[in-house]
Design an enzyme around this catalytic site. Structure first.
Site, PDB file in Angstrom:
ATOM      1  N   ARG A 281      13.276   3.378   0.922  1.00 48.40           N
ATOM      2  CA  ARG A 281      13.165   3.263  -0.531  1.00 48.40           C
ATOM      3  C   ARG A 281      14.318   3.996  -1.216  1.00 48.40           C
ATOM      4  NH1 ARG A 281       7.991   4.899  -4.413  1.00 48.40           N
ATOM      5  NH2 ARG A 281       9.038   4.421  -6.374  1.00 48.40           N
TER       6      ARG A 281
ATOM      7  N   ASN B  80       4.245  -4.036  -1.544  1.00 42.73           N
ATOM      8  CA  ASN B  80       5.299  -4.639  -2.356  1.00 42.73           C
ATOM      9  C   ASN B  80       6.420  -5.236  -1.505  1.00 42.73           C
ATOM     10  OD1 ASN B  80       4.434  -4.228  -5.055  1.00 42.73           O
ATOM     11  ND2 ASN B  80       4.885  -2.042  -4.859  1.00 42.73           N
TER      12      ASN B  80
ATOM     13  N   CYS C 189      -2.219  -5.903  -7.617  1.00 41.02           N
ATOM     14  CA  CYS C 189      -1.337  -4.929  -8.255  1.00 41.02           C
ATOM     15  C   CYS C 189      -2.173  -4.147  -9.264  1.00 41.02           C
ATOM     16  CB  CYS C 189      -0.186  -5.652  -8.966  1.00 41.02           C
ATOM     17  SG  CYS C 189       0.993  -4.542  -9.780  1.00 41.02           S
TER      18      CYS C 189
ATOM     19  N   HIS D 237       4.979  -7.847 -11.175  1.00 41.64           N
ATOM     20  CA  HIS D 237       6.005  -6.997 -11.765  1.00 41.64           C
ATOM     21  C   HIS D 237       6.881  -7.752 -12.752  1.00 41.64           C
ATOM     22  CE1 HIS D 237       5.740  -3.675  -8.437  1.00 41.64           C
ATOM     23  NE2 HIS D 237       4.592  -3.928  -9.044  1.00 41.64           N
TER      24      HIS D 237
ATOM     25  N   TYR E 142       7.889  -2.950 -16.021  1.00 40.02           N
ATOM     26  CA  TYR E 142       8.962  -3.501 -15.197  1.00 40.02           C
ATOM     27  C   TYR E 142       9.916  -4.370 -16.009  1.00 40.02           C
ATOM     28  CZ  TYR E 142       6.657  -1.819 -11.001  1.00 40.02           C
ATOM     29  OH  TYR E 142       6.112  -1.010 -10.048  1.00 40.02           O
TER      30      TYR E 142
END
Length: 432
Positions: A102, A156, A176, A206, A256
């Site tokens: 990440r 995700n 989500c 998102h 987002y």
């Protein structure tokens, strides 16, 4: 619900969590304990390849259940087949490559002037390429060990992963926490119970907007104009968008959308501060130290800052509806099937749906202005190409997906990003 195996009880008996060593897990366990009437369980299997981490999380899970008087057994294992065998529902909450991957997703895109984020843009594509093959392998093993189980994907990028699962024929639904988080926030602002609000929540994972906030159900009064008039400043502050943007749109975008509506500003901000991955990694170290305390038997307050707020409520409600319900409305990720007429039927969208033991059925949604429909269609095209790259590999497919993304779209950027993506993810890409 009657199970096909005859002797099984008429309620879910076993829930398996793949990625059970996640610091999210105590949030889920706390929800299972509090909402035991909604989703009765007798066993929770936590599955993770990291034994030390798993035992810390499993120990806290047992103490949380014991404190709340819940009789369910918590089993911890690194053996996927043993963990999912006989499960009624399997929750996926894994992170391929961990926080280190990440960290890379959130940094190397910035070198090309693009947002660095774990689900949006080039970083999101990298996560999809790492994740889809692993999730499909897990799902095949679930199909063999627990053929009747529902797979609930919280991993995700949820939209792309759910589409991969559905195309492979799995009983899968994507989940989500954005919608439930906004529902709870709006309920606090309006002074009403969360269950009183129905959101006209439409888009892709998102990439969603609240086009209505209805009091009393799907056909209730739309109080969104009142919400924006009286609380627009607070909502705008949470989204980190100017109040004028909300007033102009007349809807509430998910946070987002800031990556699209203020992309260059976000890139400048991200270049000047530590990554979210670094913050989360530090929080995880603190949380795991807390979890090791044998006196701790509640989820710590720090967990709320980790992310995933209300994940437990959303997961419990969805699992209960799939295993025991009949048409309960939940916001999920599922096949489009004509709900948004400008998208293919096999696109995966995020909308309210009727959920029951026979699966999910998206509910009708308002007709969308081209301002929203155009961006949804654009990102859907990217997601289709991203899934193709994840399934078949190859640098050319990676470049095509990047070219199709509305935040990239230039060949020089796409080439430079593809080179960095492959270099930083080579160990996770069988074709690289």
């Amino acid at each position: 619900m009657q199970h096909s195996s005859g002797g099984r009880p008429p309620y879910p008996r076993k829930i398996a969590v793949v990625g059970g060593g996640s610091t999210y897990t105590p949030e889920l366990i706390d929800g299972l304990a509090r909402l035991r009437e909604t989703l009765p369980v007798t066993e929770v299997a936590l599955i993770d390849p990291a034994p030390e981490r798993l035992e810390l999380v499993g120990g806290l899970a047992r103490r949380i259940l014991a404190r709340q008087g819940h009789p369910a057994a918590v089993v911890t294992t690194g053996d996927l087949q043993a963990g999912v065998e006989g499960a009624d529902a399997v929750l996926l909450q894994l992170r391929v490559g961990g926080q280190a991957a990440r960290q890379q997703d959130e940094t190397w895109p910035l070198e090309c002037g693009c947002v660095g984020q774990e689900t949006t843009g080039a970083g999101g594509l990298a996560k999809a390429l790492r994740t889809v093959p692993v999730v499909l392998s897990i799902a095949e093993r679930v199909r063999r060990a627990a053929p009747d189980a529902w797979i609930i994907d919280f991993t995700n990028p949820v939209g792309i992963v759910t589409r991969a699962l559905l195309q492979a024929g799995h009983k899968a639904v994507g989940l989500c926490n954005v919608a439930i988080g906004l529902q709870r926030k709006f309920a606090r602002l309006l002074g009403v119970p969360p269950a009183a609000l129905h959101l006209d929540h439409v888009g892709l994972n998102h990439l969603t907007w609240e086009f209505g906030v209805r009091l009393g159900g799907a056909d209730g009064e739309d109080v969104l104009p009142k919400l924006l008039a009286e609380h627009g400043d607070a909502i705008a502050d949470d989204l980190r968008l100017p109040r004028a943007v909300l007033d102009r749109l007349g809807v509430v975008p998910s946070y987002y959308l800031r990556y699209y509506y203020a992309h260059d500003q976000v890139v400048d901000e991200l270049r000047g501060k530590p990554s979210r991955a670094a913050e989360v990694a530090d929080m995880e170290r603190q949380l795991l130290a807390m979890y090791s305390d044998p006196a701790l038997d509640t989820k710590p307050g720090l967990l709320a800052r980790r992310g995933g707020a209300f994940y437990s409520e959303a997961a419990v409600a969805l699992a209960s509806a799939l295993l025991r319900g009949a048409g309960e409305v939940q916001v999920v990720n599922a096949y489009n099937h004509g709900t948004l007429p400008f998208l293919p039927d096999d696109a995966v969208i995020e909308v309210p749906a009727a959920v029951g033991t026979d699966g999910v059925r998206p509910l009708p949604v308002p007709a969308l202005d081209p301002l929203y429909a155009g961006l949804i269609a654009h990102v859907t095209a990217y997601e289709e190409l991203a899934l193709e790259a994840a399934l078949r590999g190859g640098r050319d497919r990676v470049v095509k997906a990047l070219l199709a993304h509305p935040l990239i779209g230039q060949y020089a950027q796409a080439d430079a990003l593809a080179d960095r993506l492959v270099a930083h993810n080579r160990e996770h890409l069988a074709w690289a």
